[in-house]
Design a protein around this motif. Structure first.
Motif, mmCIF file in Angstrom:
data_model
loop_
_atom_site.group_PDB
_atom_site.id
_atom_site.type_symbol
_atom_site.label_atom_id
_atom_site.label_comp_id
_atom_site.label_asym_id
_atom_site.label_seq_id
_atom_site.Cartn_x
_atom_site.Cartn_y
_atom_site.Cartn_z
ATOM 1 N N ASN A 11 0.812 -1.208 0.000
ATOM 2 C CA ASN A 11 0.000 0.000 0.000
ATOM 3 C C ASN A 11 0.849 1.262 0.000
ATOM 4 O O ASN A 11 0.444 2.291 -0.569
ATOM 5 N N TRP A 15 0.315 4.374 -2.713
ATOM 6 C CA TRP A 15 -0.029 5.759 -2.417
ATOM 7 C C TRP A 15 1.075 6.732 -2.815
ATOM 8 O O TRP A 15 0.781 7.869 -3.196
ATOM 9 N N TRP A 19 0.220 9.949 -5.090
ATOM 10 C CA TRP A 19 0.575 11.335 -4.737
ATOM 11 C C TRP A 19 1.337 12.007 -5.870
ATOM 12 O O TRP A 19 1.097 13.172 -6.177
ATOM 13 N N HIS A 691 0.891 7.009 4.883
ATOM 14 C CA HIS A 691 0.398 5.938 4.009
ATOM 15 C C HIS A 691 -0.843 5.253 4.575
ATOM 16 O O HIS A 691 -1.862 5.122 3.894
ATOM 17 N N GLU A 694 -3.842 7.512 4.613
ATOM 18 C CA GLU A 694 -4.412 7.676 3.261
ATOM 19 C C GLU A 694 -5.231 6.454 2.881
ATOM 20 O O GLU A 694 -6.330 6.576 2.309
ATOM 21 N N GLU A 695 -4.753 5.275 3.201
ATOM 22 C CA GLU A 695 -5.476 4.040 2.882
ATOM 23 C C GLU A 695 -6.837 4.019 3.566
ATOM 24 O O GLU A 695 -7.862 3.681 2.943
ATOM 25 N N GLN A 698 -9.130 6.786 1.953
ATOM 26 C CA GLN A 698 -9.622 6.436 0.618
ATOM 27 C C GLN A 698 -10.623 5.294 0.663
ATOM 28 O O GLN A 698 -11.559 5.243 -0.143
ATOM 29 N N SER A 709 -7.409 13.657 -1.462
ATOM 30 C CA SER A 709 -6.474 12.965 -0.571
ATOM 31 C C SER A 709 -6.635 13.528 0.829
ATOM 32 O O SER A 709 -6.954 14.708 0.998
#
Length: 799
Positions: A11, A15, A19, A691, A694-695, A698, A709
């Motif tokens: 992952n 990401w 980005w 990271h 963000e996972e 999202q 984001s």
């Protein structure tokens, strides 16, 4: 829903690509937002990066992310310091060559190829750490733009005689075969011998004690203290130098220590900086002994062409053989060494270029007060350095791979010829002046020295803002918002940048300076490339443990403090990442039927968690504005583990599971608070672990939020006044839950074990709050019955 297990490595790469493709971190040149600009140290191309670099660079990167999430337009460039002695030494080592053993152009080409490879490696490492750098702003100190700016800055200083050339004693590294600056000196304790040697004056012996007997041929004077009555009768007389048998004067100077050695000092050209000062002060002659390569000058009796240590041993033996060594003592004393190679320096006369720094020390001290120092104590290091400056800054280096001086010298009259601004960047070895010398000659000798690497990297604020080019942004960017660096280079990078910025712009280079600590291999020993004492490479650590795990570890220290590193410490990071993933998974499962609606009325405990995170954000902002990323993270951790996971989730869990018992509106209240609190937790942590946050964002929040984001969102809970009543009420509920847990734990009872009666004493003003929270308390404590009594004193009883 989130996957049951989070795949760290897979992952993170996903990401990082996302980005880059979506320009998430690109500086917007057209935005009217407030700009926060960062002057980041361009890492020196001298070998591989280690965990110490990860530690300090990550701390600064966290600050970049913080300011971006405060709604600022973050100017975050990155560069590479890829010229000068460290790079040359790397190429010499990798290619198994000496720079002076092949043509200069061939060596320079090898340097360019090698630096390009290392720059790609460095860049890939920073990208794999998730750095929010705008790579379109990348620069290199050997690149055309940096060379042009560096040469132009030098020409401006030379025109005003702020930069000047002179022949004088200079600090010289015989190993690196170049001049160096005072800032490049370090002190090291070395074991040597104190040799007591007799000089004859008329019929008397004057005993001197010296650690440098190999310089007897350079001896030009003996000095005594004018208050030393033992030797006053010898003042003005002459003494004979042993072995070499020539006469020298005996003078007095207050710098002579009456308590050290015998109280008589040998002045040689040049044993140390004091010798150089005395020679200038008393107009003493120069007797050359040591050459630039570290050998004794050919033709000097007894020791010609020997290296310094061999010459020392030879002279000592000759003194013994001739009964001229009274005694010899083994001592440990402090020696000035070159920071780059660790070898003792010499002082030899040489024609070099200097920047005048001694005439404006007061101005540089005043600048310290105009800059915010974090931690504040580091300012004293700067002040001490400036106050103790003794030499102007020597900026010329007798090396090959560097930014050339844009100068020629007329072969006929010797006049320096400076390149024109429009000709920059220029290499005088490859190009001739565009016009004849004023004397009419067209024959020129190019300057072959290059700038000290600090002479260019001290200009990073000007390089970042493209000073004096058609894209000049100095008015918009200077002073920059923040400089980040290690505290060991305050004397070089900090000081030199202040010097250059004040001269070229009249401004301080940055408003704030963030000074990071070191990573230690063991107590007192800094991890460094030269000592080869680093653990696994950062690349290997990332592949084994993830970037977020390393970032979380790097954010644990108080600013400016040193820390130890072992791989075992990353277990704490992984435990946290696992906890964040699991907590988020639980929350998202409870939000599957949540459509973003606002509840008619928030229950007290839901108000409490929202108030708590609002205070947390305010405190976090305050800490991060002071660059205390470790203290800020500690507060976030405390909230996440204690308030949110251990208490809030446990309190509302039953309400979320059983709306038929608690009510649909009550469930909606919990979902609203859960949605917003988790989102803010993710935002707060996103600057540390970009990271995984963000996972999670999202996977769920992107369906409801407008930002592409999480790193384009802003912290949004900090506004408004706090409800002190609801905050105090929530803390009381935490105490109730805690007391019940402690009661069960002490009796080895399961936390799900029922209790018959829970008696609560609570202030009257919380009556309505407690009424609305009884069902949550009952479910969380497994109490069959709750009895509430109102009193000034908070208390509970379990039956």
């Amino acid at each position: 829903m989130l996957d049951k297990k989070y795949n760290l490595i897979e992952n993170e790469k996903k990401w990082q690509k996302f980005w880059q493709e979506n320009d998430i971190y690109k500086y917007d040149f057209t935005s009217d937002k407030k700009t926060f600009s960062i002057d980041t140290p361009p890492p020196t191309i001298s070998g591989s990066l280690h965990i110490g670099h990860i530690f300090s660079y990550t701390q600064a990167e966290i600050i970049a992310r913080f300011h971006r999430m405060q709604g600022e337009n973050v100017f975050y460039p990155f560069g590479f310091d890829d010229n000068g002695l460290p790079t040359e030494r790397l190429i010499e080592k990798e290619e198994n060559i000496r720079a002076n053993s092949i043509p200069r152009s061939e060596f320079t080409e090898k340097c360019m190829l090698t630096t390009k490879k290392y720059e790609e490696d460095f860049k890939n490492l920073w990208m794999s750490m998730g750095f929010s750098v705008d790579w379109s702003l990348q620069y290199k100190t050997i690149g055309p733009m940096a060379r042009k700016i560096s040469q132009k800055a030098f020409l401006d200083m030379a025109k005003l005689r702020k930069a000047y050339i002179k022949e004088s004693p200079v600090l010289w590294c015989t190993t690196c075969r170049t001049s160096i600056a005072q800032a490049e000196l370090e002190n090291a304790d070395k074991e040597t011998t104190f040799n007591y040697i007799p000089f004859m004056c008329e019929n008397s012996q004057l005993i001197i004690a010296t650690t440098r007997p190999e310089l007897l041929n350079s001896c030009v004077c003996l000095f005594i203290n004018p208050k030393d009555e033992r030797y006053l009768k010898y003042l003005g007389k002459r003494a004979s130098v042993p072995l070499y048998n020539y006469e020298i004067p005996i003078l007095s100077d207050e710098k002579v220590s009456m308590d050290k050695g015998t109280g008589i000092v040998m002045c040689a050209t040049f044993g140390d900086t004091t010798d150089a000062e005395w020679c200038e002060k008393y107009k003493l002659p120069y007797r050359k002994t040591i050459e630039e390569n570290g050998k004794i000058l050919e033709g000097i009796p007894f020791v010609g062409v020997l290296r310094i240590l061999a010459a020392r041993e030879k002279i000592i033996q000759l003194l013994k053989d001739n009964n001229l060594l009274i005694k010899s003592e083994t001592i440990t004393h402090s020696v000035s060494i070159h920071e780059r190679c660790g070898k003792p320096i010499e002082i030899i006369p040489s024609k070099q270029w200097y920047i005048d720094i001694l005439s404006e020390k007061e101005r540089y001290l005043k600048a310290a007060d105009e800059i915010n120092w974090y931690p504040a104590s580091m300012k004293n290091k700067y002040i001490t350095w400036v106050e103790n400056l003794k030499w102007d800054w020597c900026i010329s280096r007798q090396r090959y791979f560097g930014v050339p001086f844009p100068i020629w010298y007329c072969k006929k009259c010797g006049k320096p010829i400076f390149a024109k601004d429009e000709e920059l960047p220029i290499n005088p070895i490859e190009t001739n002046p565009s016009e004849p010398c004023s004397c009419g000659s067209t024959d020129f000798i190019p300057e072959t020295a290059v700038f000290d690497t600090w002479a260019t990297s001290s200009l990073t604020p000007l390089i970042n803002s493209k000073w004096n080019t058609d894209k000049d942004m100095t008015e918009e960017l200077l002073p920059m918002g923040m400089r980040t660096q290690a505290h060991e280079i305050i004397r070089t990078w900090t000081f030199y940048t202040i010097v250059r910025s004040l001269f070229h712009t009249g401004k301080i280079p940055w408003k704030d300076i963030m000074l990071c600590g070191f990573v230690l291999a063991k107590k007192g020993e800094k991890i460094s490339k030269s000592k080869n004492n680093a653990p696994s490479s950062p690349k290997e650590l990332i592949e084994r443990h993830s970037a977020d795990a390393l970032r979380y570890w790097a954010s644990s220290a108080k600013l400016g403090t040193d820390t130890m590193f072992s791989e075992a410490e990353l277990k704490t990071s992984k435990r946290f990442l696992n906890k964040l993933w699991n907590a988020a998974s639980f929350c998202i499962m409870q939000l599957e039927d949540y459509d973003g609606s606002n509840p008619i009325k928030l229950l007290p405990i839901d108000k409490w968690i929202l108030e708590k995170i609002k205070i947390l954000e305010k405190n976090t902002i305050e800490n991060l504005n002071q660059y205390e990323i470790g203290l800020a993270r500690h507060d976030i951790d405390e909230f996440f583990w204690n308030d949110f996971c251990d208490n809030y989730l446990e309190i509302i869990k039953d309400r979320l599971y059983k709306p038929e018992i608690h009510g649909k509106e009550e469930k909606l209240s919990g979902q609203y608070a859960l949605y917003n609190t988790l989102l803010e937790i993710l935002k707060l942590y996103s600057i540390y672990v970009p990271h995984i946050t963000e996972e999670i964002y999202q996977s769920f929040y992107r369906n409801f939020e407008n930002s592409i984001s999480i790193h384009k969102t802003q912290w949004s809970m900090k506004l408004g006044n706090n409800d002190e009543n609801i905050l105090q009420f929530g803390e009381n509920i935490k105490k109730i839950i805690g007391e019940v847990r402690r009661y069960k734990s002490e009796r080895n009872l399961s936390l799900k074990e029922k209790i018959n009666i829970l008696k609560i004493s609570i202030p009257k003003n919380y009556e309505e709050y407690i009424r609305q929270t009884l069902k949550d308390i009952k479910a969380c404590t497994w109490a069959e019955d709750i009895q509430v009594k109102f009193s000034d004193k908070y208390d509970i009883e379990i039956l």
